[in-house]
Design a protein around this motif. Sequence first.
Motif, PDB file in Angstrom:
ATOM      1  N   ARG A 544       0.837  -1.204   0.000  1.00  0.00           N
ATOM      2  CA  ARG A 544       0.000   0.000   0.000  1.00  0.00           C
ATOM      3  C   ARG A 544       0.870   1.251   0.000  1.00  0.00           C
ATOM      4  O   ARG A 544       1.880   1.321   0.708  1.00  0.00           O
ATOM      5  N   SER A 545       0.463   2.227  -0.773  1.00  0.00           N
ATOM      6  CA  SER A 545       1.250   3.462  -0.863  1.00  0.00           C
ATOM      7  C   SER A 545       0.769   4.533   0.113  1.00  0.00           C
ATOM      8  O   SER A 545       1.515   5.455   0.458  1.00  0.00           O
ATOM      9  N   SER A 546      -0.479   4.410   0.570  1.00  0.00           N
ATOM     10  CA  SER A 546      -1.028   5.436   1.464  1.00  0.00           C
ATOM     11  C   SER A 546      -0.483   5.277   2.883  1.00  0.00           C
ATOM     12  O   SER A 546      -0.004   4.202   3.273  1.00  0.00           O
ATOM     13  N   LEU A 547      -0.562   6.378   3.629  1.00  0.00           N
ATOM     14  CA  LEU A 547      -0.114   6.355   5.028  1.00  0.00           C
ATOM     15  C   LEU A 547      -1.136   5.624   5.893  1.00  0.00           C
ATOM     16  O   LEU A 547      -2.333   5.662   5.640  1.00  0.00           O
ATOM     17  N   LEU A 548      -0.611   4.966   6.934  1.00  0.00           N
ATOM     18  CA  LEU A 548      -1.467   4.303   7.919  1.00  0.00           C
ATOM     19  C   LEU A 548      -1.322   5.010   9.259  1.00  0.00           C
ATOM     20  O   LEU A 548      -0.208   5.344   9.677  1.00  0.00           O
ATOM     21  N   SER A 549      -2.441   5.232   9.944  1.00  0.00           N
ATOM     22  CA  SER A 549      -2.379   5.808  11.287  1.00  0.00           C
ATOM     23  C   SER A 549      -2.258   4.681  12.310  1.00  0.00           C
ATOM     24  O   SER A 549      -2.526   3.501  11.999  1.00  0.00           O
ATOM     25  N   ALA A 550      -1.886   5.033  13.523  1.00  0.00           N
ATOM     26  CA  ALA A 550      -1.820   4.036  14.602  1.00  0.00           C
ATOM     27  C   ALA A 550      -3.200   3.447  14.861  1.00  0.00           C
ATOM     28  O   ALA A 550      -3.328   2.286  15.281  1.00  0.00           O
ATOM     29  N   LEU A 551      -4.240   4.227  14.590  1.00  0.00           N
ATOM     30  CA  LEU A 551      -5.609   3.729  14.748  1.00  0.00           C
ATOM     31  C   LEU A 551      -5.870   2.594  13.760  1.00  0.00           C
ATOM     32  O   LEU A 551      -6.484   1.579  14.114  1.00  0.00           O
ATOM     33  N   ASP A 552      -5.378   2.744  12.523  1.00  0.00           N
ATOM     34  CA  ASP A 552      -5.525   1.687  11.518  1.00  0.00           C
ATOM     35  C   ASP A 552      -4.734   0.441  11.917  1.00  0.00           C
ATOM     36  O   ASP A 552      -5.213  -0.685  11.779  1.00  0.00           O
ATOM     37  N   VAL A 553      -3.540   0.656  12.418  1.00  0.00           N
ATOM     38  CA  VAL A 553      -2.656  -0.458  12.778  1.00  0.00           C
ATOM     39  C   VAL A 553      -3.214  -1.245  13.966  1.00  0.00           C
ATOM     40  O   VAL A 553      -3.031  -2.460  14.068  1.00  0.00           O
ATOM     41  N   LEU A 554      -3.934  -0.544  14.856  1.00  0.00           N
ATOM     42  CA  LEU A 554      -4.503  -1.198  16.039  1.00  0.00           C
ATOM     43  C   LEU A 554      -5.525  -2.270  15.646  1.00  0.00           C
ATOM     44  O   LEU A 554      -5.842  -3.153  16.441  1.00  0.00           O
ATOM     45  N   GLN A 555      -6.023  -2.210  14.412  1.00  0.00           N
ATOM     46  CA  GLN A 555      -6.987  -3.215  13.960  1.00  0.00           C
ATOM     47  C   GLN A 555      -6.346  -4.582  13.757  1.00  0.00           C
ATOM     48  O   GLN A 555      -7.039  -5.601  13.771  1.00  0.00           O
ATOM     49  N   TYR A 556      -5.042  -4.630  13.576  1.00  0.00           N
ATOM     50  CA  TYR A 556      -4.366  -5.913  13.348  1.00  0.00           C
ATOM     51  C   TYR A 556      -4.402  -6.757  14.623  1.00  0.00           C
ATOM     52  O   TYR A 556      -4.226  -6.248  15.730  1.00  0.00           O
ATOM     53  N   GLN A 557      -4.614  -8.047  14.424  1.00  0.00           N
ATOM     54  CA  GLN A 557      -4.773  -8.965  15.553  1.00  0.00           C
ATOM     55  C   GLN A 557      -3.559  -8.973  16.478  1.00  0.00           C
ATOM     56  O   GLN A 557      -3.685  -9.101  17.694  1.00  0.00           O
ATOM     57  N   GLU A 558      -2.376  -8.821  15.894  1.00  0.00           N
ATOM     58  CA  GLU A 558      -1.149  -8.927  16.697  1.00  0.00           C
ATOM     59  C   GLU A 558      -0.822  -7.637  17.464  1.00  0.00           C
ATOM     60  O   GLU A 558       0.136  -7.591  18.237  1.00  0.00           O
ATOM     61  N   VAL A 559      -1.609  -6.585  17.252  1.00  0.00           N
ATOM     62  CA  VAL A 559      -1.294  -5.272  17.831  1.00  0.00           C
ATOM     63  C   VAL A 559      -2.315  -4.901  18.899  1.00  0.00           C
ATOM     64  O   VAL A 559      -3.519  -5.080  18.709  1.00  0.00           O
ATOM     65  N   ASN A 560      -1.820  -4.400  20.029  1.00  0.00           N
ATOM     66  CA  ASN A 560      -2.700  -3.845  21.053  1.00  0.00           C
ATOM     67  C   ASN A 560      -2.115  -2.528  21.552  1.00  0.00           C
ATOM     68  O   ASN A 560      -1.060  -2.081  21.061  1.00  0.00           O
ATOM     69  N   MET A 561      -2.775  -1.898  22.505  1.00  0.00           N
ATOM     70  CA  MET A 561      -2.317  -0.598  22.981  1.00  0.00           C
ATOM     71  C   MET A 561      -0.957  -0.682  23.659  1.00  0.00           C
ATOM     72  O   MET A 561      -0.152   0.258  23.579  1.00  0.00           O
ATOM     73  N   GLU A 562      -0.677  -1.804  24.308  1.00  0.00           N
ATOM     74  CA  GLU A 562       0.628  -1.968  24.964  1.00  0.00           C
ATOM     75  C   GLU A 562       1.743  -1.984  23.906  1.00  0.00           C
ATOM     76  O   GLU A 562       2.819  -1.388  24.112  1.00  0.00           O
ATOM     77  N   THR A 563       1.472  -2.635  22.769  1.00  0.00           N
ATOM     78  CA  THR A 563       2.447  -2.679  21.673  1.00  0.00           C
ATOM     79  C   THR A 563       2.772  -1.268  21.193  1.00  0.00           C
ATOM     80  O   THR A 563       3.948  -0.881  21.054  1.00  0.00           O
ATOM     81  N   LEU A 564       1.738  -0.480  20.943  1.00  0.00           N
ATOM     82  CA  LEU A 564       1.927   0.880  20.424  1.00  0.00           C
ATOM     83  C   LEU A 564       2.552   1.799  21.469  1.00  0.00           C
ATOM     84  O   LEU A 564       3.356   2.675  21.142  1.00  0.00           O
ATOM     85  N   ALA A 565       2.186   1.589  22.740  1.00  0.00           N
ATOM     86  CA  ALA A 565       2.725   2.452  23.807  1.00  0.00           C
ATOM     87  C   ALA A 565       4.217   2.224  24.013  1.00  0.00           C
ATOM     88  O   ALA A 565       4.945   3.140  24.425  1.00  0.00           O
ATOM     89  N   ARG A 566       4.693   1.015  23.728  1.00  0.00           N
ATOM     90  CA  ARG A 566       6.133   0.759  23.846  1.00  0.00           C
ATOM     91  C   ARG A 566       6.907   1.527  22.776  1.00  0.00           C
ATOM     92  O   ARG A 566       8.034   1.968  22.994  1.00  0.00           O
ATOM     93  N   ILE A 567       6.283   1.688  21.618  1.00  0.00           N
ATOM     94  CA  ILE A 567       6.945   2.398  20.515  1.00  0.00           C
ATOM     95  C   ILE A 567       6.791   3.907  20.670  1.00  0.00           C
ATOM     96  O   ILE A 567       7.722   4.674  20.404  1.00  0.00           O
ATOM     97  N   PHE A 568       5.597   4.329  21.142  1.00  0.00           N
ATOM     98  CA  PHE A 568       5.309   5.767  21.301  1.00  0.00           C
ATOM     99  C   PHE A 568       4.846   6.049  22.736  1.00  0.00           C
ATOM    100  O   PHE A 568       3.664   6.322  22.991  1.00  0.00           O
ATOM    101  N   PRO A 569       5.754   5.957  23.692  1.00  0.00           N
ATOM    102  CA  PRO A 569       5.362   6.101  25.103  1.00  0.00           C
ATOM    103  C   PRO A 569       4.786   7.476  25.453  1.00  0.00           C
ATOM    104  O   PRO A 569       3.856   7.567  26.249  1.00  0.00           O
TER     105      PRO A 569
END
Length: 674
Positions: A544-569
């Motif tokens: 995909r060429s378009s940008l993805l937001s963290a909100l879009d990425v949170l839809q993936y089964q392997e991703v949760n808020m703890e995953t994103l918070a470790r990257i963007f505390p």
Amino acid sequence: MLSLGRSARRVTATLVPQTWLRSARNGAASTAAGLSASRYDVIVIGGGHAGTEAAAAAARLGAQTLLLTQKIDTIGQMSCNPSFGGIGKGHLVREVDALDGLCARICDQSGVHYKVLNKRKGPAVWGLRAQIDRKLYKENMQKEILQTPCLTVCEASVEDLLLTEPEAGHPGKCCVSGVILGDGRRVHAGSVILTTGTFLRGMILIGLEMHPAGRMGDQSSIGLAQTLEKLGFTMGRLKTGTPPRLLKNSIDFSVMAKQLPDNPPVPFSFLNEAVWIKPEHQLLCYQTHTNPTVEQLIRDNLHLNNHIRETTRGPRYCPSLESKVLRFPNRVHQLWLEPEGLDSSVIYPQGMSMTLPSEIQEKLITHIRGLEKAKIVQPGYGVQYDFLDPRQLTASLESRLVQRLFFAGQINGTTGYEEAAAQGIIAGINAGLRVKGKPPFIVSRTEGYIGVLIDDLTTLGTTEPYRMFTSRVEFRMSLRPDNADSRLTFRGYTEAGCVSEERYDRASRMNATLEEGIEALKAIEFSCTKWAQLIPEATISTQRSSLLSALDVLQYQEVNMETLARIFPEPLKKFAEWRQLAQRLKIEVIYKQPVSLQRADIEEVRQDEALQLPEDLDYFAINASLSQEVREKLDSHRPQTIGAVRRIPGITPAAVVNLLRFVKVNRQRAVGIK
């Protein structure tokens, strides 16, 4: 003042020689002769799961409420299974809690094994469930009820209803104005709620033996059943059953499959971050099965079972062991061994409800793996009881026949603590609002499982004990357990006044933080390639060429808020630390698109529900193109809205259109005359 006098007969329930009254207003106990008033705003008859929720709800509205029960000691008693919640039922408990009801909080204080069912499916149909310590639940519920402001609890039987002339502008041939107690005293009220459970002409059956009782050890209520019949209510007969209770130390659990609780447990109440018990202290449940020997033993003794031979309808979705053998022959059936409490020596065998003679029950269990040496503490038994056709009620659970008389619980043809509690809280709210002269509080099918439950009952009625399932609900993706507070708490606070400031503030904070979290996630954007590098465990396509937001990425089964918070505390840590919020953000993202697509359907149903039908409409006399069969169905069901008309079996789309046209034309004429 009208009264259905019955000098020749009395309720079979026995008044205790010294009847005690307990008043939450003064915290004292006194004899029943010291009733603090001869008039209350609301009287609730019955102290079961519907009655306690109804009484507490009315009291929260500020209505002076009297709860009448045959035994104060049985308030909060779990008459059948020692569990709360389940698939569909857990939604009801969450919604009762969102309206500031009691059962969810009491479950969080009394559970011994918490488990979310249906986890292999989406969060919209997860079923919160808990095994409950019977003793703790009863103690905690009684403490809550007896300390509720504006609520008086009195131990007494009810002999009759006080009736007066009907109020103008409301359907009904008379109006309830109070009750007559077993000792002849009259207590007046602005509204009365009947929550008599299985006690209306209740009959217990074990084998060929029968005796009057609403449950083991408690007498049935004959007088009230006769009163309702005399008033012209359409009554029916239903049956249910309960399994034998087993002695814990006589069971060989080592040969059974263990059923583990969740760690950590998920609370029922939105007010609680955790339950009372530590995860490691939870009790285990066990699973075993029937076998061909058990089936043959049941078949050989069916002639000794009056309950199973009766034509009275029993629960389809929680049938007796005898019914399962008859309906599903040559199959092995699952049985769950459930603890009744932390210090209880009794085990409840879920799935083993039976009404065979006690000696046959004792023989039968010895053929089940793990129960070869099991001892029965109390035999299983069946209960048959009267119920009211719920189509005689409005969506507020007020009777169409007798004004200001409300019904809730098993008397309306339902089964289960959760269904009873859900009806109880709605009846209590509306009884309180009726006294205040305010419009009723209605939960529609688009707003909650409670709305589906009540609409099904009041529109379609029931011929068997009604149980809630997720499959009954059209808008499951919107009506989830996680968002019951967003759907109902604010309405309960502003429209009904049944919600506390504490709960309102907590729900407001959750909603505000949820919106803040969504905006924070939207603000973080990267290319798909960058996201794949940041979270390699997620299957993010780099095409995909378009940008993805963290909100879009949170839809993936392997991703949760703890995953994103470790990257963007910095922007996300606070959202991940609040466990309930983190889970709700994940669920909101999962259902964002489906819920958006469902909004048009929800709006269409809401428009139908907004088209109210006149309560006094004579379907046989109106000038509309309707067949005689359709007119009979409409007169029998008495739908309150066009939406309800659509749900009546046998009503054609053409009939709906013709009725809608008639109502609109008449409404326009009425406006023109004014």
